[in-house]
Scaffold this motif. Structure first.
Motif, PDB file in Angstrom:
ATOM      1  N   ASP A  24       0.823  -1.213   0.000  1.00  0.00           N
ATOM      2  CA  ASP A  24       0.000   0.000   0.000  1.00  0.00           C
ATOM      3  C   ASP A  24       0.851   1.254   0.000  1.00  0.00           C
ATOM      4  O   ASP A  24       0.580   2.213  -0.728  1.00  0.00           O
ATOM      5  CB  ASP A  24      -0.935  -0.007   1.217  1.00  0.00           C
ATOM      6  CG  ASP A  24      -2.074  -1.008   1.045  1.00  0.00           C
ATOM      7  OD1 ASP A  24      -2.338  -1.402  -0.111  1.00  0.00           O
ATOM      8  OD2 ASP A  24      -2.671  -1.401   2.053  1.00  0.00           O
ATOM      9  N   ALA A  25       1.897   1.247   0.829  1.00  0.00           N
ATOM     10  CA  ALA A  25       2.786   2.407   0.878  1.00  0.00           C
ATOM     11  C   ALA A  25       3.483   2.601  -0.464  1.00  0.00           C
ATOM     12  O   ALA A  25       3.578   3.727  -0.964  1.00  0.00           O
ATOM     13  CB  ALA A  25       3.824   2.232   1.990  1.00  0.00           C
ATOM     14  N   ALA A  26       3.954   1.502  -1.043  1.00  0.00           N
ATOM     15  CA  ALA A  26       4.634   1.596  -2.347  1.00  0.00           C
ATOM     16  C   ALA A  26       3.686   2.194  -3.383  1.00  0.00           C
ATOM     17  O   ALA A  26       4.091   3.040  -4.196  1.00  0.00           O
ATOM     18  CB  ALA A  26       5.114   0.223  -2.788  1.00  0.00           C
ATOM     19  N   ALA A  27       2.432   1.764  -3.342  1.00  0.00           N
ATOM     20  CA  ALA A  27       1.450   2.270  -4.305  1.00  0.00           C
ATOM     21  C   ALA A  27       1.211   3.761  -4.082  1.00  0.00           C
ATOM     22  O   ALA A  27       1.230   4.555  -5.033  1.00  0.00           O
ATOM     23  CB  ALA A  27       0.141   1.500  -4.177  1.00  0.00           C
ATOM     24  N   GLU A  28       1.002   4.142  -2.836  1.00  0.00           N
ATOM     25  CA  GLU A  28       0.730   5.546  -2.531  1.00  0.00           C
ATOM     26  C   GLU A  28       1.939   6.428  -2.881  1.00  0.00           C
ATOM     27  O   GLU A  28       1.773   7.507  -3.459  1.00  0.00           O
ATOM     28  CB  GLU A  28       0.374   5.698  -1.053  1.00  0.00           C
ATOM     29  CG  GLU A  28       0.128   7.121  -0.595  1.00  0.00           C
ATOM     30  CD  GLU A  28      -0.977   7.833  -1.386  1.00  0.00           C
ATOM     31  OE1 GLU A  28      -1.828   7.134  -1.977  1.00  0.00           O
ATOM     32  OE2 GLU A  28      -0.964   9.085  -1.434  1.00  0.00           O
ATOM     33  N   LEU A  29       3.120   5.966  -2.571  1.00  0.00           N
ATOM     34  CA  LEU A  29       4.327   6.738  -2.894  1.00  0.00           C
ATOM     35  C   LEU A  29       4.510   6.867  -4.405  1.00  0.00           C
ATOM     36  O   LEU A  29       4.924   7.916  -4.913  1.00  0.00           O
ATOM     37  CB  LEU A  29       5.562   6.080  -2.266  1.00  0.00           C
ATOM     38  CG  LEU A  29       5.649   6.201  -0.740  1.00  0.00           C
ATOM     39  CD1 LEU A  29       6.713   5.252  -0.181  1.00  0.00           C
ATOM     40  CD2 LEU A  29       5.967   7.646  -0.352  1.00  0.00           C
ATOM     41  N   THR A  30       4.202   5.796  -5.114  1.00  0.00           N
ATOM     42  CA  THR A  30       4.306   5.835  -6.573  1.00  0.00           C
ATOM     43  C   THR A  30       3.312   6.847  -7.141  1.00  0.00           C
ATOM     44  O   THR A  30       3.638   7.634  -8.042  1.00  0.00           O
ATOM     45  CB  THR A  30       4.030   4.442  -7.165  1.00  0.00           C
ATOM     46  OG1 THR A  30       5.033   3.531  -6.696  1.00  0.00           O
ATOM     47  CG2 THR A  30       4.054   4.468  -8.683  1.00  0.00           C
ATOM     48  N   HIS A  31       2.117   6.830  -6.568  1.00  0.00           N
ATOM     49  CA  HIS A  31       1.095   7.791  -6.990  1.00  0.00           C
ATOM     50  C   HIS A  31       1.596   9.221  -6.811  1.00  0.00           C
ATOM     51  O   HIS A  31       1.538  10.042  -7.739  1.00  0.00           O
ATOM     52  CB  HIS A  31      -0.173   7.548  -6.165  1.00  0.00           C
ATOM     53  CG  HIS A  31      -1.348   8.369  -6.584  1.00  0.00           C
ATOM     54  ND1 HIS A  31      -2.064   8.094  -7.734  1.00  0.00           N
ATOM     55  CD2 HIS A  31      -1.943   9.453  -6.028  1.00  0.00           C
ATOM     56  CE1 HIS A  31      -3.037   8.986  -7.849  1.00  0.00           C
ATOM     57  NE2 HIS A  31      -2.990   9.810  -6.831  1.00  0.00           N
ATOM     58  N   GLN A  32       2.095   9.510  -5.639  1.00  0.00           N
ATOM     59  CA  GLN A  32       2.590  10.865  -5.359  1.00  0.00           C
ATOM     60  C   GLN A  32       3.789  11.210  -6.234  1.00  0.00           C
ATOM     61  O   GLN A  32       3.952  12.350  -6.677  1.00  0.00           O
ATOM     62  CB  GLN A  32       2.976  10.980  -3.872  1.00  0.00           C
ATOM     63  CG  GLN A  32       1.798  10.857  -2.917  1.00  0.00           C
ATOM     64  CD  GLN A  32       0.682  11.859  -3.233  1.00  0.00           C
ATOM     65  OE1 GLN A  32       0.933  12.954  -3.726  1.00  0.00           O
ATOM     66  NE2 GLN A  32      -0.559  11.458  -2.981  1.00  0.00           N
ATOM     67  N   HIS A  33       4.632  10.220  -6.449  1.00  0.00           N
ATOM     68  CA  HIS A  33       5.833  10.418  -7.270  1.00  0.00           C
ATOM     69  C   HIS A  33       5.444  10.905  -8.674  1.00  0.00           C
ATOM     70  O   HIS A  33       6.026  11.850  -9.206  1.00  0.00           O
ATOM     71  CB  HIS A  33       6.582   9.086  -7.352  1.00  0.00           C
ATOM     72  CG  HIS A  33       7.830   9.115  -8.187  1.00  0.00           C
ATOM     73  ND1 HIS A  33       8.841  10.027  -7.991  1.00  0.00           N
ATOM     74  CD2 HIS A  33       8.242   8.318  -9.215  1.00  0.00           C
ATOM     75  CE1 HIS A  33       9.823   9.800  -8.858  1.00  0.00           C
ATOM     76  NE2 HIS A  33       9.473   8.760  -9.615  1.00  0.00           N
ATOM     77  N   ILE A  34       4.442  10.264  -9.233  1.00  0.00           N
ATOM     78  CA  ILE A  34       4.037  10.603 -10.600  1.00  0.00           C
ATOM     79  C   ILE A  34       3.307  11.940 -10.639  1.00  0.00           C
ATOM     80  O   ILE A  34       3.572  12.789 -11.491  1.00  0.00           O
ATOM     81  CB  ILE A  34       3.164   9.487 -11.199  1.00  0.00           C
ATOM     82  CG1 ILE A  34       3.998   8.215 -11.326  1.00  0.00           C
ATOM     83  CG2 ILE A  34       2.593   9.905 -12.543  1.00  0.00           C
ATOM     84  CD1 ILE A  34       3.204   6.973 -11.620  1.00  0.00           C
ATOM     85  N   LEU A  35       2.413  12.165  -9.669  1.00  0.00           N
ATOM     86  CA  LEU A  35       1.706  13.449  -9.649  1.00  0.00           C
ATOM     87  C   LEU A  35       2.666  14.604  -9.380  1.00  0.00           C
ATOM     88  O   LEU A  35       2.500  15.697  -9.930  1.00  0.00           O
ATOM     89  CB  LEU A  35       0.588  13.424  -8.607  1.00  0.00           C
ATOM     90  CG  LEU A  35      -0.602  12.536  -8.966  1.00  0.00           C
ATOM     91  CD1 LEU A  35      -1.734  12.741  -7.973  1.00  0.00           C
ATOM     92  CD2 LEU A  35      -1.093  12.817 -10.386  1.00  0.00           C
TER      93      LEU A  35
END
Lengths: 219, 219
Positions: free
Chosen positions: B195-206
Motif C-alpha cells: 500500500d505504501a509503495a502504491a501511494e508513494l508511486t502515486h505521489q511520485h508521478i503526480l
DNA sequence: GATATTCAAATTGGATCCAATATTCAATAT
DNA sequence: ATATTGAATATTGGATCCAATTTGAATATC
C-alpha cells in the motif's frame, strides 16, 4: 461562394484500408485466433501488391492483434484466460476514472445519444451488433471527458478482448445483466452522479470479467 | 552432447532495426518534435531502401510517436501541456496498481537490482542517463507483477512523455526530489508494504506532473 | 506591388522483381 | 517402419522502378 467541405477522404491509403478491414475481421472474430495472414492472399483480395498489406500487418502487430515471425508470417493472436482477465482489470481501473471526469461535462445531446445506443442494445438480437452497440454506448459516455489518450488506450484494450467480450454476452444471462447495468450507468450519468457512474462502471467491467473467466475455464 | 542455444537473433529485420533506432531518437529527444522524417534520407542512413523505413514509420505512428499525412510525410509528434498532463494522470492510475500487485511477488534479486538502479540514478550526472535509469528502476519493481499488458501500456505511455520527463528532471531540484522519492518507494518494497509503495508511486508521478506543467507553462 | 497560374523538383504510395528463408514431400538410409 | 536428406515449392523481406501528389519558384495577370 462557399462549398461545403466534402471530405472525399482521399486521405485513405491502401494500407489504411487494409489495416481497417483486417482489424475489423479480427475484432469481430471472422479471422480466428491462430489463423495465418498470407500477404499474397490478402493482396489479391484488395487488388493491391503485398507492400500495403505488409504495412497493415506491421501496424496490427503494434496493437498486439497479430504476432509475426520473420520469414514465417503473421497469425492472429489469441488471449489466454490470464491475459484476458488482466485486460479487464486494466479497463476496470481506467474506465471508472474516465466516466468520473466525463459526467460533469456531458451535454444533453450526448446523454440522449448514449441512451439511444443503450435502448438499441436492449432490443438487438444480433450478437454481432451487440459488441458494436456496447462500445458505442460506453464511448459516447466517455467522449465528453476529452481524455483522448485514455480513450485511445481503452479502445485499444477493447480491440484485444472484443471477441471474448461478445462471446461472454451470448452466455446465459450476459445480455440481460449487461443491459440492466447499462441502464443504471445511464441513469447515474443523467443524475450527474459521477461517483455512482464510476462505481457502476467498475462493477460492470469486473462482472463481465468474472463471467468471461467462468466461460473460458469451461473450454 | 548438448550445445547452448546461441540465439544469434537473426530475428531482426531491417524494419525492426530502423523502428528501434527512430524510436530511441525520438524518445531521447534527438529528433525534435515537428522534425520531418524523410524516407529517402533515413533509408540512406541505414543503407536500405525506403520500404523498411516506411514500415518503421507506420509502426511508430501506431504508437503516437509520429504523425503522418498522405503524400506529405511524417513528423515527430509533440505533446501539448494538456496531453502531457493527461498521460501523467494515466500513469498515476496504473502504476500504483501495478506495484501493489508486484510487491508481494518481488524476489530479493529483483529488489537488489532495483536498488542498484536507484543508487546509479542518485550518483549519475548525465541527464540522458537519468531517463534510462529512472525507467529501469521502476520497470524492475513492476516486472514481478507479471502484468504484461499493463507493463506494455505503461512503457508506451512513458515513450510518449520521456522527453518531457527528462526535461523536468533537469529543473531546479527535480533530481533531488525524484531520488528521495525513489528511495522511499524502494524502502516500502523491501518492507513488503504494498500500500505504501502504491501511494508513494502515486505521489511520485503526480509530483512529476506538477513540476512538468509548471515548467511547460513558462515556455 | 500583390495575387493567381504554371511547371519542374521533391516526396510519398504502390507495383514488380529478386533474394533469403521456411516448408513440404519424395527419395534414401538406418 | 522410421528417420534423414535434399530438392522443389511457398512465403516473406527488401530493392528498384513508376505513378500520384505536394511544394516552391518563376511567370503572368490585375
Amino acid at each position: 461562394m462557399q462549398f461545403k467541405s466534402v471530405d472525399i477522404s482521399k486521405t485513405a491509403s491502401a494500407a489504411s484500408i487494409i489495416f481497417d478491414a483486417l482489424k475489423k475481421a479480427i475484432i469481430e472474430g471472422n479471422l480466428e485466433e491462430g489463423a495465418p495472414l498470407r500477404q499474397d492472399e490478402i493482396a489479391k483480395m484488395f487488388n493491391t501488391s503485398r507492400i500495403p498489406v505488409r504495412e497493415a500487418i506491421s501496424r496490427l502487430e503494434e496493437h498486439g492483434l497479430v504476432k509475426s515471425q520473420r520469414y514465417k508470417g503473421a497469425v492472429v493472436s489469441g488471449l489466454s484466460a490470464g491475459e484476458a482477465g488482466e485486460i479487464f482489470d486494466y479497463r476496470a481501473i481506467l474506465e471508472p476514472h474516465i466516466i468520473r471526469i466525463s459526467v460533469p461535462k456531458m451535454t444533453p445531446k450526448a446523454l440522449a445519444e448514449a441512451r439511444s445506443f443503450c435502448d438499441a442494445f436492449a432490443v438487438s438480437d444480433d450478437p454481432m451488433e451487440w459488441g458494436d452497440l456496447n462500445r458505442k454506448f460506453h464511448a459516447t459516455l466517455y467522449n465528453a471527458s476529452g481524455l483522448t489518450f485514455h480513450l485511445e488506450a481503452v479502445e485499444s484494450a477493447l480491440d484485444r478482448v472484443d471477441r471474448y467480450l461478445r462471446a461472454q454476452l451470448v452466455l446465459s444471462n450476459g445480455m440481460a445483466r449487461a443491459n440492466d447495468e447499462h441502464l443504471r450507468i445511464q441513469d447515474a450519468c443523467e443524475r450527474g452522479d459521477a461517483d455512482a457512474a464510476a462505481e457502476l462502471t467498475h462493477q460492470h467491467i469486473l462482472g463481465a470479467k468474472n463471467s468471461l473467466l467462468k466461460h473460458l475455464s469451461k473450454l
